[in-house]
Design an enzyme around this catalytic site. Structure first.
Site, PDB file in Angstrom:
ATOM      1  N   ASP A  32     -27.421 -28.574   9.928  1.00 21.40           N
ATOM      2  CA  ASP A  32     -27.062 -27.852   8.709  1.00 21.40           C
ATOM      3  C   ASP A  32     -26.348 -28.763   7.722  1.00 21.40           C
ATOM      4  OD1 ASP A  32     -24.915 -28.033  10.533  1.00 21.40           O
ATOM      5  OD2 ASP A  32     -23.863 -26.381   9.576  1.00 21.40           O
ATOM      6  N   ASP A  88     -31.676 -22.721   8.791  1.00 27.30           N
ATOM      7  CA  ASP A  88     -31.887 -23.750   7.783  1.00 27.30           C
ATOM      8  C   ASP A  88     -33.288 -24.337   7.878  1.00 27.30           C
ATOM      9  OD1 ASP A  88     -28.788 -24.862   6.744  1.00 27.30           O
ATOM     10  OD2 ASP A  88     -28.954 -23.462   8.407  1.00 27.30           O
ATOM     11  N   GLU A 113     -19.088 -29.552  12.392  1.00 26.73           N
ATOM     12  CA  GLU A 113     -20.188 -28.639  12.691  1.00 26.73           C
ATOM     13  C   GLU A 113     -21.424 -29.467  13.034  1.00 26.73           C
ATOM     14  OE1 GLU A 113     -22.076 -24.535  10.857  1.00 26.73           O
ATOM     15  OE2 GLU A 113     -20.361 -25.501   9.919  1.00 26.73           O
ATOM     16  N   GLU A 140     -24.507 -26.589  -0.069  1.00 26.50           N
ATOM     17  CA  GLU A 140     -24.586 -25.401   0.789  1.00 26.50           C
ATOM     18  C   GLU A 140     -24.471 -24.121  -0.029  1.00 26.50           C
ATOM     19  OE1 GLU A 140     -22.493 -23.655   4.843  1.00 26.50           O
ATOM     20  OE2 GLU A 140     -21.411 -25.132   3.646  1.00 26.50           O
ATOM     21  N   HIS A 152     -26.570 -29.816   2.209  1.00 22.18           N
ATOM     22  CA  HIS A 152     -27.301 -28.801   2.971  1.00 22.18           C
ATOM     23  C   HIS A 152     -28.703 -28.736   2.368  1.00 22.18           C
ATOM     24  CE1 HIS A 152     -24.223 -26.855   5.433  1.00 22.18           C
ATOM     25  NE2 HIS A 152     -25.047 -25.860   5.696  1.00 22.18           N
TER      26      HIS A 152
END
Length: 761
Positions: free
Chosen positions: A352, A365, A358, A638, A659
């Site tokens: 992501d 995604d 993360e 994102e 992202h």
């Protein structure tokens, strides 16, 4: 040793060495058997392994063996080291070493702060096969006769960074006794988990020099590399022994300082201790998402600092296949950002984001982005390999496709506000949408055959979750995640009804699995899923559609209903008109999240509203695809407003500046703006059908397809639209002009002229 059997032991230091250890063995070539004619090395690890032979790394590969669902599958990588060993003089000993990092297996994963999800000890395993002129084969394998030595890597973590003490050096790579050397012990591990890698290696992709260095208001020294990339910074420096140099990485600045809040708990910091001579520091057991670096400990000029630093961009080594350009510079920059964001997030798994705590393989995604990815790069091996882990996770979770693959979330308490993982639309639909995207891109049914059980298991799981009314409205859904109207602290609070989104996605998946079953000759499953699709379509229209109006009356629900073929007769026109009205009411600003964004321009196009699709695409005010470009973005964000117009970072706890998911509109740009689309899987037949608009005067796209190079360019001349097409010899193309006229052409170069469509907006 056969190519399918792994017999080498996994070994680890017998004592704690307080560094990323090297496992080592001195070896000699057995000259009694004649010249060495072939040498093959195979390696794997619990963690990351960097194999060394005769004082140098064996390969440019990075982060070997990559991240898989380690409980059930561990890749091994093979290298031909014949040349390396044939160059050795005489029968002098050389060191065979395995430098072992923590990697995904043992380092921190997720925002929980936890680590070591897949093991408790770094362990390496290797097999070196030597073949001599007389036919003799000698095999050197890891076992407890090996030793372990400390290295200068005193700390390493994918999130936090790598510390290197150059005073330690690499004496361990040369024959002889090494300070601090200890024995090794075996680590129990099922050798049946090891399999040869089919995935492309992670490698260095490019090197970037700094564009600026300056002193921030706080007094911090900052360096700008000009673009947001994934990798690290190589440092070349000479200084006083024991001096420390510290580099902290971030994607953006805020208030003229390094913007580290989006990193959350990730330190993203590398620290180096100088040897007193000339040092070259390059971390290889971590990576960062960054454009800016804060340097601490530098005591020379800013110009000298710029000369000492080089950013190294890394990623899985995918072959570039697709390109796009147009007369709109902002649109071209956006497309460049899509490419760069994909490269930064295709690092062993499709993740992501590459910077915060993360960096997980979120399934939603890639479900949205797979068609775009498979045009831009050859993703066949990369995504096919990842899909194997999707199916492995499903088999151990009652058919559930988890939120992330490999699924590290299963080791943690349920997510706040979400509860235990369950099948969820778009995210779990990746089990269907990704293999279908690969089939469409490359024309091979092998991925469908390999993944069919996974695809079918997902649909059967969905069927078990439907309500008595036949709707998928019974469990948690991310649905239209990151709707721009959702509050920063609650990205799931979208306008679109979650049941509408999920039921629409279930219908699409059922149709695709039925189509896959027909291609594979699986008639029973084709009937099963075709009937499921029919039931879902009927339930959707019965409960969610009334005279063209769809429950929750927002752009995403209309986009999905139109593109997923859930409407009939006049309802299609009504839905298209209502979608266009809503887009206009939004001021042609984006009003969709993860669910609607990949499909809204297609929905407008399919219902005759191409001009609205262009106005939406080319909008520069927030929220829009081009707003980040106007703010200096070099990757896709994102959130639509990851950075606010005043230059501050979005207050939401979850904010990334790299992202790829919202860049999925690039697929429409390739197919509709440039006009290059497959008519049949693998581009054996091609549709060339550009739809000019948005004030563009030209656009072009090219693709290295399985059949060769396909290219399209259109230009608006004074009174004509000129379409130039390049078609491979064994491919047929349908050229469709904006007035609907079609002609078939074969291999070669073609020029088609047609009156300019009016109006061209």
């Amino acid at each position: 040793m056969s190519d399918t059997t792994w017999t080498a032991a996994f070994i680890t230091p017998a004592e704690e060495l307080h560094s990323a250890p090297v496992l080592r063995k001195e070896i000699r070539l057995d000259r009694e058997h004649g010249a060495l004619v072939a040498a093959r090395l195979r390696v794997t690890a619990v963690g990351i392994v960097e194999p060394w032979l005769a004082g140098q790394p064996v390969s440019e590969d990075l982060l070997v063996p990559g991240w898989t669902s380690y409980e059930w599958r561990l890749r091994s990588v093979e290298y031909d080291v014949t040349d390396r060993l044939q160059q050795l003089p005489g029968d002098e000993p050389v060191v065979f070493g395995l430098h072992i990092g923590a990697g995904w297996a043992l380092g921190r994963l997720t925002w929980s702060g936890a680590a070591s999800f897949y093991g408790s000890a770094r362990a390496g395993s290797a097999d070196l096969e030597l073949r001599y002129a007389d036919g003799t084969i000698e095999v050197v394998q890891t076992d407890e006769t090996w030793t372990a030595a400390p290295t200068g890597t005193t700390a390493d973590d994918l999130y936090d960074g790598q510390d290197i003490d150059a005073r330690v050096g690499t004496a361990w790579a040369r024959p002889g006794t090494v300070d601090g050397e200890v024995g090794t012990r075996s680590v129990p591990l099922d050798a049946g988990l090891v399999e040869p890698s089919r995935a492309p290696a992670v490698r260095r992709l490019s090197e970037i020099e700094p564009v600026a260095a300056w002193t921030a208001p706080s007094g911090a020294t900052l360096v700008d590399f000009g673009i947001n990339i994934v990798g690290w910074v190589r440092v070349r420096v000479t200084g006083t022994e024991g001096d420390r140099l510290r580099l902290r990485h971030a994607e953006v600045l805020e208030h003229e300082e390094l913007g580290v809040r989006p990193l959350r708990s990730a330190e993203a910091t590398d620290e180096y201790v100088l040897s007193g001579g000339e040092d070259v520091f390059e971390p290889r057991f971590t990576f960062h998402g960054f454009r800016f670096v804060e340097v601490t400990g530098w005591d020379r000029t800013l110009e000298e600092l710029r000369g000492a630093l080089t950013a190294v961009q890394i990623g899985s080594d995918l072959r570039r296949t697709g390109h796009f350009r147009s007369s709109n510079d902002l649109l071209n920059t956006f497309h460049d950002n899509v490419v760069r964001g994909m490269q930064g997030n295709f690092v062993s798994v499709p993740s992501d984001c590459p910077q915060r705590d993360e960096r997980l393989g979120w399934t939603g995604d890639i479900a949205a982005f797979a068609p775009t990815a498979s045009f831009l790069f050859d993703t066949d091996a990369f995504l096919s390999d990842w899909l194997r882990d999707v199916w492995l996770e499903q088999q151990h979770q009652d058919g559930v496709v988890p939120f992330v693959v490999p699924d590290v979330l299963k080791f943690l308490p349920p997510l706040d506000g979400i509860g235990p993982q369950n099948t969820t639309a778009i995210w779990s639909d990746a089990a269907v949408w990704v293999p279908w995207a690969l089939h469409r891109a490359y024309g091979d049914t092998a991925v469908l055959a390999e993944q069919f059980d996974s695809m079918a298991a997902h649909l059967r799981r969905v069927a078990s979750l439907l309500s008595p009314e036949g709707l998928w409205d019974t469990v948690f859904q991310f649905a239209d995640w990151l709707d721009p109207d959702a509050p920063p602290e609650d990205p799931a609070a979208a306008k679109a009804d979650t049941g509408v989104v999920a039921t629409a996605c279930a219908h699409r998946s059922a149709v695709l699995v039925a189509d896959a079953a027909e291609l594979l000759g699986r008639s029973a499953e084709a009937t099963e899923f075709r009937e499921m699709a029919t039931r879902l379509r009927t339930a959707f229209r019965t409960h969610y559609v009334s005279r063209g109006q769809i429950t929750s009356d927002c752009t995403t629900v209309y986009a999905l209903a139109i593109v997923f073929d859930l409407l009939v007769d006049d309802d299609v026109d009504r839905a298209g008109n209502r979608l266009a009205e809503l887009v206009a009411e939004s001021g042609y600003r984006i009003s969709t999240g993860f669910a609607g964004t990949p499909f809204i321009t297609d929905a407008l196009t399919m219902t005759g509203h191409v001009d609205d699709a262009y106005r939406l695409l080319l909008q520069t005010e927030c929220p829009s695809w081009l707003y980040p470009v106007t703010m200096g973005a070099t990757t896709v964000w994102e959130r639509w407003d990851s950075m606010l117009p005043d230059g501050t970072i979005n207050p939401g706890e979850m904010t990334s500046f790299n992202h790829y998911a919202l860049g999925a509109v690039a697929d429409w740009m390739h197919r509709t703006v440039a006009g290059l689309a497959p008519l049949t899987p693998g581009y054996e037949q091609v549709l060339i059908a550009p739809l000019p608009g948005g004030g563009l005067t030209w656009a072009e796209a090219s693709l290295e397809s399985p059949h060769g190079r396909i290219a399209v360019r259109w230009d608006l001349d004074t009174d004509e639209l000129c379409i130039r097409a390049e078609v491979p010899e064994d491919v047929t193309a349908i050229v469709r002009t904006p007035d609907g006229t079609e002609r078939q052409v074969g291999g070669g170069e073609h020029l088609i002229r047609t009156p300019i469509p009016t109006p061209v907006l």
